[in-house]
Scaffold this active site. Sequence first.
Site, PDB file in Angstrom:
ATOM      1  N   ASP A 295       0.815  -1.216   0.000  1.00  0.00           N
ATOM      2  CA  ASP A 295       0.000   0.000   0.000  1.00  0.00           C
ATOM      3  C   ASP A 295       0.847   1.263   0.000  1.00  0.00           C
ATOM      4  O   ASP A 295       0.308   2.378   0.055  1.00  0.00           O
ATOM      5  CB  ASP A 295      -0.976   0.006   1.181  1.00  0.00           C
ATOM      6  CG  ASP A 295      -0.301  -0.133   2.529  1.00  0.00           C
ATOM      7  OD1 ASP A 295       0.663  -0.905   2.639  1.00  0.00           O
ATOM      8  OD2 ASP A 295      -0.740   0.525   3.497  1.00  0.00           O
ATOM      9  N   HIS A 296       2.151   1.102  -0.106  1.00  0.00           N
ATOM     10  CA  HIS A 296       3.040   2.263  -0.190  1.00  0.00           C
ATOM     11  C   HIS A 296       3.887   2.263  -1.467  1.00  0.00           C
ATOM     12  O   HIS A 296       4.576   3.252  -1.724  1.00  0.00           O
ATOM     13  CB  HIS A 296       3.954   2.324   1.035  1.00  0.00           C
ATOM     14  CG  HIS A 296       3.215   2.591   2.298  1.00  0.00           C
ATOM     15  ND1 HIS A 296       3.176   3.823   2.911  1.00  0.00           N
ATOM     16  CD2 HIS A 296       2.434   1.784   3.061  1.00  0.00           C
ATOM     17  CE1 HIS A 296       2.420   3.764   3.997  1.00  0.00           C
ATOM     18  NE2 HIS A 296       1.965   2.534   4.106  1.00  0.00           N
TER      19      HIS A 296
END
Length: 305
Positions: free
Chosen positions: A68-69
């Site tokens: 998610d990064h």
Amino acid sequence: MAEPFKVHILGCGSALPTLRHHASSQVVEVREKVLMLDCSEGTQMQLRKCRVRFTKLSHVFITHLHGDHCFGLIGMISTFGLLGRTAKLHVHGPKALGAELKRQIKFFTHDLGFEVVFYPVDTTQRQVVYEDRSITVESIPLEHRVPTCGYLIREKQSLPHIRRDMMDCYQIPASQVGNIKNGADWITADGEVIPNARLVKPADPARCYAYISDTRYMPQLHEQLRGVTTLYHESTYGEDNMQNAEKYHHSTARQAALVARDAGVDKLLLGHYSSRYEDETVLLEEAKSVFENTFLTNEMAVFNV
């Protein structure tokens, strides 16, 4: 007037996708540069929405290798190739990202047309990872389930402002502006020395933005954030979910506020919200009980540092 120093929120949710929030990514505009902090899935679409020119993005800083990064990075790189980019893209992140990114570029892109330059970041050390004539970017070690660091973007102190009224009064030629900004006095034709302090006004204070991504609460973190103007600190949970915060090495909104208060920052931005919260107001109220000047981030919001 100070030059723009803006933070564009592209995504402020956590790992589980929702219809309300994108995962972590931000764009920072400072001193005519465009920098990206994290690059989650869908970042390139968010970048289009915020109307920051693709061509101006020069550096991407990845905090850690949770999807998610960083899942959006290869897609964005591929799109830049399709758009005909020629300028280098500089990517900074944990060492393990380098080999994986190289494999993805080789597998997914052909004749990319520009160079992606990777710089490994030691997430265990505070160090300058990028510097030019007007800013520095430092890594801030954090404590998460994988090697993780935050980033601190700091303006270098600018020169003082010229007092135009004094320049006109003493008929000082424009060719001397640079010297006076750098501290020179002025000597009139009659030999009178005009002290530099009468010829200039103080420079704008240097501003500093800290991006503290996934981390458990670190009681001493505030010591690394002295002098920060605006702080973004993950606030995945409220105090009602302290058990999950501790289990997954995340922070609560109240803990983020404690860091902001103890560091003496001007403004706190909350983000990386757990999908369990349909209304993040509870997180805002929790943080404001400790640190009043707190704000919720949201997609497409823009904050001045």
